[in-house]
Every structure is written in structure tokens, then in C-alpha cells.
Write a protein that holds these residues in place. Structure first.
Motif, PDB file in Angstrom:
ATOM      1  N   ALA A  27      38.814  39.591   9.065  1.00  8.48           N
ATOM      2  CA  ALA A  27      40.023  40.091   8.420  1.00  8.48           C
ATOM      3  C   ALA A  27      39.699  41.228   7.475  1.00  8.48           C
ATOM      4  N   ILE A  28      40.601  42.177   7.388  1.00  3.83           N
ATOM      5  CA  ILE A  28      40.570  43.240   6.387  1.00  3.83           C
ATOM      6  C   ILE A  28      41.882  43.163   5.629  1.00  3.83           C
ATOM      7  N   SER A  29      41.828  42.971   4.322  1.00  2.00           N
ATOM      8  CA  SER A  29      43.021  42.840   3.498  1.00  2.00           C
ATOM      9  C   SER A  29      43.284  44.140   2.750  1.00  2.00           C
ATOM     10  N   LEU A  30      44.524  44.593   2.791  1.00  2.00           N
ATOM     11  CA  LEU A  30      44.918  45.846   2.155  1.00  2.00           C
ATOM     12  C   LEU A  30      46.021  45.565   1.149  1.00  2.00           C
ATOM     13  N   ILE A  31      45.778  45.927  -0.104  1.00  2.00           N
ATOM     14  CA  ILE A  31      46.747  45.714  -1.182  1.00  2.00           C
ATOM     15  C   ILE A  31      47.313  47.078  -1.578  1.00  2.00           C
ATOM     16  N   PHE A  32      48.624  47.217  -1.558  1.00  2.00           N
ATOM     17  CA  PHE A  32      49.265  48.496  -1.850  1.00  2.00           C
ATOM     18  C   PHE A  32      49.944  48.435  -3.212  1.00  2.00           C
ATOM     19  N   ARG A  60      53.478  49.234   7.000  1.00  2.00           N
ATOM     20  CA  ARG A  60      54.618  49.647   6.185  1.00  2.00           C
ATOM     21  C   ARG A  60      54.879  48.574   5.121  1.00  2.00           C
ATOM     22  N   PRO A  61      54.230  48.677   3.954  1.00  2.00           N
ATOM     23  CA  PRO A  61      54.502  47.698   2.894  1.00  2.00           C
ATOM     24  C   PRO A  61      55.939  47.850   2.399  1.00  2.00           C
ATOM     25  N   ASN A  62      56.549  46.729   2.038  1.00  2.00           N
ATOM     26  CA  ASN A  62      57.939  46.757   1.595  1.00  2.00           C
ATOM     27  C   ASN A  62      58.085  46.892   0.094  1.00  2.00           C
ATOM     28  N   GLN A  63      57.081  46.465  -0.634  1.00  2.00           N
ATOM     29  CA  GLN A  63      57.195  46.526  -2.088  1.00  2.00           C
ATOM     30  C   GLN A  63      55.815  46.581  -2.720  1.00  2.00           C
ATOM     31  N   THR A  64      55.795  46.950  -3.989  1.00  2.00           N
ATOM     32  CA  THR A  64      54.540  47.039  -4.732  1.00  2.00           C
ATOM     33  C   THR A  64      53.827  45.692  -4.737  1.00  2.00           C
ATOM     34  N   GLY A  65      52.518  45.740  -4.472  1.00  2.00           N
ATOM     35  CA  GLY A  65      51.719  44.528  -4.475  1.00  2.00           C
ATOM     36  C   GLY A  65      51.624  43.847  -3.137  1.00  2.00           C
ATOM     37  N   ASP A  66      52.316  44.377  -2.111  1.00  2.00           N
ATOM     38  CA  ASP A  66      52.223  43.787  -0.781  1.00  2.00           C
ATOM     39  C   ASP A  66      50.778  43.792  -0.294  1.00  2.00           C
ATOM     40  N   THR A  67      50.359  42.688   0.296  1.00  2.00           N
ATOM     41  CA  THR A  67      49.050  42.594   0.924  1.00  2.00           C
ATOM     42  C   THR A  67      49.253  42.449   2.430  1.00  2.00           C
ATOM     43  N   VAL A 102      36.613  51.404   6.569  1.00  2.00           N
ATOM     44  CA  VAL A 102      36.536  50.092   5.936  1.00  2.00           C
ATOM     45  C   VAL A 102      35.784  49.152   6.866  1.00  2.00           C
ATOM     46  N   GLN A 103      35.280  48.077   6.293  1.00  2.00           N
ATOM     47  CA  GLN A 103      34.467  47.140   7.057  1.00  2.00           C
ATOM     48  C   GLN A 103      35.165  45.793   7.180  1.00  2.00           C
ATOM     49  N   GLN A 104      34.819  45.072   8.228  1.00  2.00           N
ATOM     50  CA  GLN A 104      35.329  43.722   8.419  1.00  2.00           C
ATOM     51  C   GLN A 104      34.996  42.896   7.178  1.00  2.00           C
ATOM     52  N   GLY A 105      35.984  42.180   6.655  1.00  2.00           N
ATOM     53  CA  GLY A 105      35.784  41.367   5.458  1.00  2.00           C
ATOM     54  C   GLY A 105      36.182  42.052   4.163  1.00  2.00           C
ATOM     55  N   ASP A 106      36.468  43.362   4.206  1.00  2.00           N
ATOM     56  CA  ASP A 106      36.828  44.099   2.992  1.00  2.00           C
ATOM     57  C   ASP A 106      38.203  43.695   2.465  1.00  2.00           C
ATOM     58  N   THR A 107      38.330  43.721   1.153  1.00  2.00           N
ATOM     59  CA  THR A 107      39.627  43.696   0.484  1.00  2.00           C
ATOM     60  C   THR A 107      39.773  45.023  -0.231  1.00  2.00           C
ATOM     61  N   VAL A 108      40.736  45.825   0.195  1.00  2.00           N
ATOM     62  CA  VAL A 108      40.888  47.193  -0.288  1.00  2.00           C
ATOM     63  C   VAL A 108      42.219  47.322  -1.027  1.00  2.00           C
ATOM     64  N   ARG A 109      42.158  47.924  -2.208  1.00  2.00           N
ATOM     65  CA  ARG A 109      43.373  48.148  -2.993  1.00  2.00           C
ATOM     66  C   ARG A 109      43.647  49.649  -3.068  1.00  2.00           C
ATOM     67  N   PHE A 110      44.901  50.034  -2.774  1.00  2.00           N
ATOM     68  CA  PHE A 110      45.327  51.424  -2.898  1.00  2.00           C
ATOM     69  C   PHE A 110      46.175  51.580  -4.155  1.00  2.00           C
ATOM     70  N   HIS A 118      44.321  56.412  -3.780  1.00  2.00           N
ATOM     71  CA  HIS A 118      42.900  56.170  -4.085  1.00  2.00           C
ATOM     72  C   HIS A 118      42.570  54.755  -3.639  1.00  2.00           C
ATOM     73  N   ALA A 119      41.502  54.616  -2.851  1.00  2.00           N
ATOM     74  CA  ALA A 119      41.115  53.313  -2.318  1.00  2.00           C
ATOM     75  C   ALA A 119      39.946  52.735  -3.097  1.00  2.00           C
ATOM     76  N   GLU A 120      39.974  51.424  -3.293  1.00  2.00           N
ATOM     77  CA  GLU A 120      38.907  50.722  -4.007  1.00  2.00           C
ATOM     78  C   GLU A 120      38.606  49.418  -3.271  1.00  2.00           C
ATOM     79  N   VAL A 121      37.331  49.204  -2.926  1.00  2.00           N
ATOM     80  CA  VAL A 121      36.922  47.938  -2.327  1.00  2.00           C
ATOM     81  C   VAL A 121      36.657  46.943  -3.450  1.00  2.00           C
ATOM     82  N   LEU A 122      37.314  45.784  -3.385  1.00  2.00           N
ATOM     83  CA  LEU A 122      37.235  44.828  -4.490  1.00  2.00           C
ATOM     84  C   LEU A 122      36.109  43.813  -4.340  1.00  2.00           C
TER      85      LEU A 122
END
Length: 509
Positions: A27-32, A60-67, A102-110, A118-122
Motif C-alpha cells: 500500500a501507498i498512502s497519500l494524505i492531501f 480526487r480528494p474531496n476534502q482537506t485531510g483525505d487519505t 514513491v515506494q511501496q509502503g510509503d505514507t506521503v503527505r502533500f 510539496h510532498a513529504e514522506v512520513l
């Protein structure tokens, strides 16, 4: 295609103790974070990636903080993020794509600085330029903070020029910015080398961006003499010349199979195939503008016959060629090549996706089918019959079409001028997705619920093909008997339109 689709792994009975369980996709998790409203108006969503079935997916995230979560068996995945930028606060918004590895297993926050993502791997340490190379490098290297390729076709025409001067000056402009693009790409190569030598970017990210630049140089060079390269050169000479091109002595380290999974590389890879197979180009012109593309049926057949390509790469290239056929060729071609695609491709998910994307399940249909915002459908003839005895002005439009949206106030004014007359404006969208169209219609046409529709079968309708609506906005003028008398009618603000409508209104039925 433009909405997030999670890959589902079918789980069978529990394994026996001495049998290892089937490996699940990673899984790759993306937080917007908080974002500007521009993203809600993009048909492609905020970001895209190519999934394990070589299908382009949109986020297409619907709101702030969508993962949002991507499931994939691949160790590394390319994510592209739409980046709108402006030269100044009041300047026009121009859209481009930023590329993130990005890599498998990453949690990335935009997070966002106005428009800039700006992307950040957590959950792991990364080097400074691994994720945010595009924006960081552009801001360090370019005065306008973006490379010339993102604004290379900005060109102001002088109304006093002759036709010959206009063509000559535009050619000089294209030649100049193309050379500047080549120079800037070479500068980026040098800059990348310096980052890698200083341990500021990982080997994976370095290899990825160097490969992009390699294909970019090849692509720009091809466009200089497109006719010679695509049509006139013998195939052996073309391949030999292409094989000799290198980017700053760099030879791509990524396999062709890896490139087929990268959205930014698929176009360059497809372009190279058109070049290698010597595929002729097709040119279309419309109202002073033009469109040029490879002859997709020939390219599809050439790819299918290429023994040196693997099944995996062929499937990826054939799907792109099939999309070109779907969007540029007659209905009969669409079904013929869809059948070829089904016979060759072993991945049923790809087949089901392309069939659904272009609504090909029902087969060829004669009339245009229109759906309203509730999803109810009628034929185009049935809708016109509802307005029998009236002059009908049809606005063919799309939610992604800037000029269409700009013309909406003029269309509303036209509606007002029709008040009390036997005349009506119909709004017919060619958008491919109901939800995307409905959101735009609710905003732009809140009072036109009963006169606003979407074509639901444009890829299989012979009537839509006959009308040849390749570009929007496009306007039809239909007389009181339901006959199309002008399929390139004047725009809503054109004074001649009202003269034509007035003449039709006095015509006896």
C-alpha cells in the motif's frame, strides 16, 4: 479512469500451515492537505498514476485531510500531480504536471503553498531532492520558476502581419523555444549530475529523471523534422539515427517494461514507436487550429506484429493506440480494433476498463443518446421533438473547455433575448463522466435543468460521428421543423445569429 480504483485481491480459503499465504499487494498512502478550489474543476483529478494493469488512474480528494490509498505489487511507482502556476497574481493559470517517485509502503503527505504542492514522506528518510525535484530544480534554474517547455507556445500574433509574415514569425518562434528547451534540458542533466555527486538525490530518483530527460531530448529532436522522420526516411536509417542519440552520454537504466508503467514516459515511448515503425501522420484542421497525430490503426497493427516487444509492453502500447482510435476514428474502426485488442490482451481488467471507459458494451447505435442530470435518457430526436415548432440553438460544450465556460454569460443573455419567442437554447455536453458534467452543470447552468444534457454514447453513435463534433464550443441552429440548417452556427454574441433566428421565426410551419 479518473477516479481512484483500489485493486482487490481475491482471498481464498485459509492456507494449510505448511503453505505460505498468497502475498498481498503493498500500500501507498497519500494524505492531501488544504488545497485551492482549482482541483475540483480538473477532469483528470489532482493526481494520476498507472496501476498494475497499466491503466491510468486518477485521485480526487474531496476534502482537506483525505487519505487515499494505492495498492500495488510494484516496488516503485510514479505519481504525477497537477501543478497550476501563474506569472503574477492576475495572470492566467497554466497547468503542468509534477512527477514524484514513491515506494511501496510509503505514507506521503502533500501540503500547499498557494498552488505549489510539496510532498513529504512520513515513515522513512529521503534525500532532499528525491520527491520534490521538479519544483526545487525549476526554482533554482529558471527565472520564471518553470522551464520553457511549459510556456513555449505563448505567441502574440500581430493583426498587421500578412499571412506569410505570420507563418514565418511563428516558425521562428517555435524554432527558438525548441532550441531553448534543448538547452534547458541539457542544463537539467548537468544539475542532476551535481545533485547525485553531492548525495542530494537517490540513485532511483536520479535514474528516473535522467531517463525523462533522455526521452525529452529525443522527442524534441524528432519534432524538428517530423515529416522526414515519420514519413520519408527509410526505416533502417531512422532506427540507426535514433539508436545513436544519447542524453549527455547517459544511457537509460530503466527497462522498457518499467517505462510502460510511467505516465510521463508512455507518451515518449509511444512517440518513439511511431518513429521506429515510420507511421504516417494524420492532420486535421478546424477554424484556424489543427491537430496532428500518428495513424493509430497502422501503429496498432505495427505494434501487434513487432516480435521484439514483450507481451507486457505490447499491451501497454496497444491500449494507448486503441484510445487514439476511439477518440479520432470512425465507429467501425473502434469496434474492429477493440476486437483485436480483446483477442491479444490476456489481462481482462484492461479489456473491461477500455470497454467501460468508452461505453462500448451496447454495440453500434444510430442516434445520439442524451441523459439528464437524473440519469434518464432520451434520443436527440426525442429531445428536439419536445421543442417542436421552436427554433433551437444547440451549444455543444464540455466542462473541461475554457472557451465554452467563458461563453456561458453570452448564452444566458441569448436565453433572455429568446424570452417570449418560439426559440430555446439546448446545452449538450460531450463530457465522458456523468458526475463531472453534473457538477459543472449545477454550477454553470442551475436554471437550465430541463434543457441541459450529456451525450452518453458518443463513441458508438453513428449520428454523433456524422455531426463530426471534434472541437467545442460548437453551435447548431435548428429550424422549427427540427432540421439542422447550420452545423457551424455563429456564436451566441454574434449579431448575425439573431438575424438568422428572426428569419426562422417568421417562417411558416
Amino acid at each position: 479512469m479518473r477516479y481512484l480504483c483500489l485493486l482487490v485481491l481475491l482471498v481464498g480459503c485459509a492456507p494449510k500451515p505448511d503453505v505460505a499465504p498468497e502475498e498481498k499487494p503493498g500500500a501507498i498512502s497519500l494524505i492531501f492537505g488544504a488545497h485551492p478550489d482549482f482541483r475540483q474543476n480538473l477532469p483528470e483529478g489532482i493526481a494520476q498514476y498507472v496501476d498494475d494493469h497499466r491503466i491510468k488512474r486518477s485521485l480526487r480528494p474531496n476534502q482537506t485531510g483525505d487519505t487515499l490509498t494505492i495498492f500495488t505489487n510494484r516496488e516503485v511507482l510514479e505519481l504525477t500531480h497537477t501543478y497550476p502556476y501563474q506569472d503574477d497574481e492576475d495572470g492566467p493559470v497554466t497547468y503542468s504536471l509534477l512527477h514524484f517517485i514513491v515506494q511501496q509502503g510509503d505514507t506521503v503527505r502533500f501540503t500547499y503553498d498557494r498552488f505549489k504542492p510539496h510532498a513529504e514522506v512520513l515513515n522513512r528518510a529521503v534525500l532532499p531532492y528525491d520527491l520534490n525535484y521538479n519544483l526545487a530544480s525549476w526554482e533554482e534554474m529558471y527565472e520564471r520558476k518553470v522551464p520553457v517547455r511549459l510556456y513555449m507556445f505563448e505567441f502574440a500574433f500581430d493583426p498587421n502581419w500578412t499571412k506569410e509574415e505570420e507563418e514565418a514569425n511563428f516558425l521562428n518562434h517555435v524554432t527558438s523555444v525548441t532550441q531553448q528547451d534543448l538547452d534547458e534540458t541539457m542544463r537539467e542533466n548537468i544539475f542532476l549530475d551535481s545533485l547525485f555527486n553531492a548525495s542530494l538525490i537517490s540513485e532511483e530518483a536520479f535514474t528516473y529523471h535522467k531517463t525523462i530527460n533522455y526521452f525529452r531530448l529525443m522527442d524534441r529532436d524528432m519534432k524538428r523534422e517530423r515529416v522526414d522522420r515519420y514519413v520519408n526516411q527509410p526505416a533502417a536509417e531512422a532506427v540507426g539515427e535514433m539508436d545513436g542519440i544519447q542524453s549527455a552520454d547517459y544511457i537509460p537504466q530503466l527497462s522498457i517494461e518499467a517505462l510502460a508503467f510511467m505516465g510521463s514516459m508512455k507518451y515518449a515511448l509511444s512517440d518513439y514507436m511511431a518513429y521506429r515503425f515510420q507511421i504516417p501522420t494524420v492532420t486535421e484542421t478546424y477554424d484556424g487550429s489543427g491537430l496532428r497525430y500518428p495513424d493509430y490503426p497502422i501503429k496498432f497493427d505495427s505494434t501487434l506484429a513487432a516480435e521484439w516487444l514483450s507481451q507486457e509492453v505490447k499491451e501497454s502500447l496497444l491500449m494507448d493506440d486503441l484510445k487514439g482510435i476511439m477518440e479520432q476514428y470512425p465507429v467501425a474502426y473502434r469496434f474492429r480494433y477493440l476486437s483485436k485488442f480483446k483477442e491479444f490482451v490476456s489481462d481482462t481488467t484492461m479489456v473491461n476498463h477500455i470497454t467501460s471507459e468508452y461505453a462500448m458494451d451496447a454495440g453500434e447505435e444510430e442516434e445520439i443518446i442524451l441523459e439528464d442530470r437524473d440519469g434518464s435518457t432520451q434520443t436527440f430526436s426525442e429531445v428536439l421533438a419536445m421543442h417542436a415548432g421552436k427554433v433551437v440553438y444547440v451549444d455543444w460544450w464540455a466542462a473541461w473547455c475554457g472557451p465554452c465556460i467563458q461563453a456561458m454569460p453570452e448564452l444566458h443573455a441569448l436565453e433572455d433575448s429568446f424570452s417570449g419567442k418560439e426559440a430555446v437554447v439546448l446545452y449538450v455536453s460531450i463530457d465522458e463522466k456523468h458526475d463531472y458534467w453534473q457538477a459543472a452543470a449545477d454550477t454553470l447552468l442551475p436554471d437550465a435543468v430541463t434543457t441541459s444534457y450529456r451525450v452518453s454514447n458518443k463513441f458508438v453513435s453513428k449520428q454523433f460521428e456524422m455531426y463530426n463534433i471534434q472541437y467545442v464550443p460548437r453551435y447548431f441552429l435548428i429550424d422549427r421543423e427540427g432540421k439542422v440548417i447550420k452545423d457551424y452556427a455563429p456564436g451566441p454574441a454574434d449579431a448575425s445569429l439573431m438575424e438568422m433566428v428572426a428569419a426562422l421565426l417568421v417562417t411558416e410551419l
